[in-house]
Design an enzyme around this catalytic site. Structure first.
Site, PDB file in Angstrom:
ATOM      1  N   LYS A 137       0.850  -1.193   0.000  1.00 55.00           N
ATOM      2  CA  LYS A 137       0.000   0.000   0.000  1.00 55.00           C
ATOM      3  C   LYS A 137       0.878   1.233   0.000  1.00 55.00           C
ATOM      4  CE  LYS A 137       0.746   1.823   3.425  1.00 55.00           C
ATOM      5  NZ  LYS A 137       1.982   2.261   4.133  1.00 55.00           N
ATOM      6  N   TYR A 221      -4.686   3.703   6.487  1.00 56.34           N
ATOM      7  CA  TYR A 221      -5.157   2.691   7.445  1.00 56.34           C
ATOM      8  C   TYR A 221      -6.491   3.104   8.070  1.00 56.34           C
ATOM      9  CZ  TYR A 221      -0.537   0.467   7.356  1.00 56.34           C
ATOM     10  OH  TYR A 221       0.596  -0.175   6.965  1.00 56.34           O
TER      11      TYR A 221
HETATM   12  P1  NAD Z   1      12.416   1.660   2.114  1.00 57.27           P
HETATM   13  O1  NAD Z   1      12.883   2.978   1.614  1.00 57.27           O
HETATM   14  O2  NAD Z   1      13.008   1.150   3.383  1.00 57.27           O
HETATM   15  O3  NAD Z   1      12.664   0.539   0.993  1.00 57.27           O
HETATM   16  C1  NAD Z   1      12.433   0.765  -0.372  1.00 57.27           C
HETATM   17  C2  NAD Z   1      13.290  -0.169  -1.207  1.00 57.27           C
HETATM   18  O4  NAD Z   1      13.087   0.143  -2.583  1.00 57.27           O
HETATM   19  C3  NAD Z   1      14.803  -0.021  -0.923  1.00 57.27           C
HETATM   20  O5  NAD Z   1      15.378  -1.285  -0.859  1.00 57.27           O
HETATM   21  C4  NAD Z   1      15.310   0.728  -2.144  1.00 57.27           C
HETATM   22  O6  NAD Z   1      16.637   0.387  -2.463  1.00 57.27           O
HETATM   23  C5  NAD Z   1      14.362   0.231  -3.228  1.00 57.27           C
HETATM   24  N1  NAD Z   1      14.296   1.127  -4.371  1.00 57.27           N
HETATM   25  C6  NAD Z   1      14.235   0.709  -5.644  1.00 57.27           C
HETATM   26  N2  NAD Z   1      14.244   1.739  -6.497  1.00 57.27           N
HETATM   27  C7  NAD Z   1      14.292   2.851  -5.734  1.00 57.27           C
HETATM   28  C8  NAD Z   1      14.328   4.239  -6.044  1.00 57.27           C
HETATM   29  N3  NAD Z   1      14.287   4.680  -7.308  1.00 57.27           N
HETATM   30  N4  NAD Z   1      14.376   5.100  -5.014  1.00 57.27           N
HETATM   31  C9  NAD Z   1      14.397   4.684  -3.745  1.00 57.27           C
HETATM   32  N5  NAD Z   1      14.368   3.361  -3.388  1.00 57.27           N
HETATM   33  C10 NAD Z   1      14.316   2.464  -4.377  1.00 57.27           C
HETATM   34  O7  NAD Z   1      10.826   1.733   2.210  1.00 57.27           O
HETATM   35  P2  NAD Z   1       9.863   0.759   3.028  1.00 57.27           P
HETATM   36  O8  NAD Z   1       9.552   1.362   4.334  1.00 57.27           O
HETATM   37  O9  NAD Z   1      10.382  -0.617   3.005  1.00 57.27           O
HETATM   38  O10 NAD Z   1       8.527   0.902   2.149  1.00 57.27           O
HETATM   39  C11 NAD Z   1       8.382   0.244   0.906  1.00 57.27           C
HETATM   40  C12 NAD Z   1       6.905   0.102   0.583  1.00 57.27           C
HETATM   41  O11 NAD Z   1       6.294  -0.696   1.586  1.00 57.27           O
HETATM   42  C13 NAD Z   1       6.137   1.422   0.554  1.00 57.27           C
HETATM   43  O12 NAD Z   1       5.200   1.409  -0.485  1.00 57.27           O
HETATM   44  C14 NAD Z   1       5.436   1.456   1.881  1.00 57.27           C
HETATM   45  O13 NAD Z   1       4.206   2.196   1.847  1.00 57.27           O
HETATM   46  C15 NAD Z   1       5.183  -0.009   2.135  1.00 57.27           C
HETATM   47  N6  NAD Z   1       5.088  -0.312   3.577  1.00 57.27           N
HETATM   48  C16 NAD Z   1       4.024  -0.987   4.024  1.00 57.27           C
HETATM   49  C17 NAD Z   1       3.896  -1.276   5.364  1.00 57.27           C
HETATM   50  C18 NAD Z   1       2.699  -2.051   5.867  1.00 57.27           C
HETATM   51  O14 NAD Z   1       2.500  -2.112   7.086  1.00 57.27           O
HETATM   52  N7  NAD Z   1       1.918  -2.664   4.997  1.00 57.27           N
HETATM   53  C19 NAD Z   1       4.863  -0.850   6.266  1.00 57.27           C
HETATM   54  C20 NAD Z   1       5.971  -0.180   5.766  1.00 57.27           C
HETATM   55  C21 NAD Z   1       6.080   0.085   4.418  1.00 57.27           C
END
Ligand code: NAD
Length: 378
Positions: A137, A221
């Site tokens: 999401k 949420y």
């Molecule tokens: P994060 O920044 O920690 O991770 C993102 C990943 O994408 C990294 O590994 C990064 O290297 C990669 N990536 C690939 N191309 C990229 C670019 N062009 N720029 C930046 N990063 C790039 O983020 P996260 O917290 O892991 O969130 C990722 C997704 O998961 C989001 O959509 C977030 O909304 C979702 N999320 C959902 C929940 C949930 O409870 N369902 C919780 C946290 C995050």
């Protein structure tokens, strides 16, 4: 959200698995069918905080699928994951080589966990490689992108699900039951909010990457919970939505930081049966609460949206909520694996992700129009 510790042995997980899963297994046995034993293979696309902290541990607990590959910008990171999770290096892909997944029958599902702006591209790439998709999401940064993702999945006859982990959580199953059976009467008024503080520039506060501010990331949420409570069918139908919304942006305390997204906002949802939802979301503060009120009672969660440790109070004292699983994500992912095996749609489908983007776009439109009431048409 801060990561919560994953408790739990596999045994504790099995003991607390949703009653539905156990019932399904028993009924399959009773019908003389062999339960579908083959574990499906999952490849995580994006190895950031959520993949590392929540999804990878969850995939050690799942019964119907396991981690068998990764899609990452860093070959070295992929190799470290391959060693740690015991899959071959030929199951490491880059974002540019995702199309080659089509030749890998060991991977059935791609789980897209990249920043929001990349969800559409990565979901479509996985679909065109013939893989089923779980996308985090918010589904995408626009309804137009959601439409393209749905079209790609339809064209390739693959299933699409959104990472709405709380839909499977016992406190929310109880909320849906109350919405359906109406112990307190139909819910009339929902309130609450989700907020935490961001103090430095990250992709989450860049419009091009995140699509918006806290509404896209965490307000979603509250929006989900309100729809669950207002849907008196108790089914959390994927296109059930408010008829109208109204919103107001918070004045920015840190305009230097929140340059092109909201720092916070309040919004109101109006449902066809007269029920309302009033929520707040912010990247400047702390809040984690959901409350649904009906004529004869109320149901409140605080914290309401965390990975674990949800607390419930009701006007009638403690309700009979089932034991929360050690990993919400394991239950969510396993449900999708079962959907694929059984050929049914996910209850948290792409249509539901699209519905939420329609509501979010209407909320932003209301802000752009000075808080005017905007109709929602899913
Ligand atoms: P994060 O920044 O920690 O991770 C993102 C990943 O994408 C990294 O590994 C990064 O290297 C990669 N990536 C690939 N191309 C990229 C670019 N062009 N720029 C930046 N990063 C790039 O983020 P996260 O917290 O892991 O969130 C990722 C997704 O998961 C989001 O959509 C977030 O909304 C979702 N999320 C959902 C929940 C949930 O409870 N369902 C919780 C946290 C995050």
């Amino acid at each position: 959200m801060p990561p919560l510790p994953l408790p739990a042995s596999r045994r504790a997980f099995l003991e607390s698995l949703a009653a539905g899963s156990v019932a399904w297994l028993l009924s399959a046995r009773a019908r003389g069918q062999a339960p579908a034993e083959r574990k499906l293979g999952i490849a995580l696309c994006g190895l950031g905080n959520y993949a590392r902290g929540q999804l990878a541990p969850a995939l050690r607990l799942t019964q119907h699928c396991e981690l068998r590959g990764v899609i990452t910008g860093s070959r070295e990171k992929g190799q470290a994951w391959a060693r740690e999770f015991g899959f071959p290096e030929k199951h490491i892909y880059s974002y540019a080589t995702m199309a080659r997944l089509i030749d890998n029958p060991a991977i059935d599902i791609v789980y897209v966990v990249t920043p929001n702006s990349l969800h559409a591209e990565h979901t479509s790439a996985a679909a065109w490689a013939g893989k089923h998709v779980i996308c985090e999401k918010p589904m995408a940064n626009s309804v137009a992108d959601c439409n393209a993702m749905l079209a790609a999945c339809r064209a390739n006859r693959v299933k699409l699900s959104i990472g709405y982990r709380l839909q499977f959580e016992p406190h929310y199953r109880e909320l849906k039951r109350l919405a359906r059976e109406q112990d307190f009467g139909p819910f009339r008024k929902m309130t609450g909010g989700l907020a935490f503080t961001i103090r430095q520039r990250v992709w989450r506060i860049e419009k091009a990457m995140a699509g918006g501010g806290p509404l896209m990331d965490i307000g979603i949420y509250c929006l989900q919970a309100a729809c669950m409570a207002a849907d008196t069918s108790g089914e959390a139908h994927p296109t059930f939505a408010p008829v109208a919304v109204q919103a107001r942006e918070h004045p920015k305390q840190r305009p230097d930081l929140f340059r092109d997204v909201e720092e916070g906002l309040d919004w109101r949802m109006e449902f066809a049966n007269g029920a309302t939802g009033e929520f707040t979301t912010s990247y400047n503060g702390g809040m984690d609460k959901f409350r649904a009120e009906a004529e004869k009672g109320w149901y409140e969660l605080a914290p309401a949206f965390q990975y674990g440790g949800l607390k419930v109070t009701t006007s009638k004292g403690p309700p009979g909520v089932g034991m929360p699983p050690p990993s919400q994500q394991a239950v969510q992912i396993d449900d999708f694996a079962r959907c694929v095996k059984e050929g049914r749609e996910s209850p948290v489908s792409g249509e539901m992700g699209r519905r939420d983007m329609v509501i979010i776009e209407a909320i932003y439109r209301s802000i752009a129009q000075g808080g005017r009431r905007v109709e929602v048409k899913v």
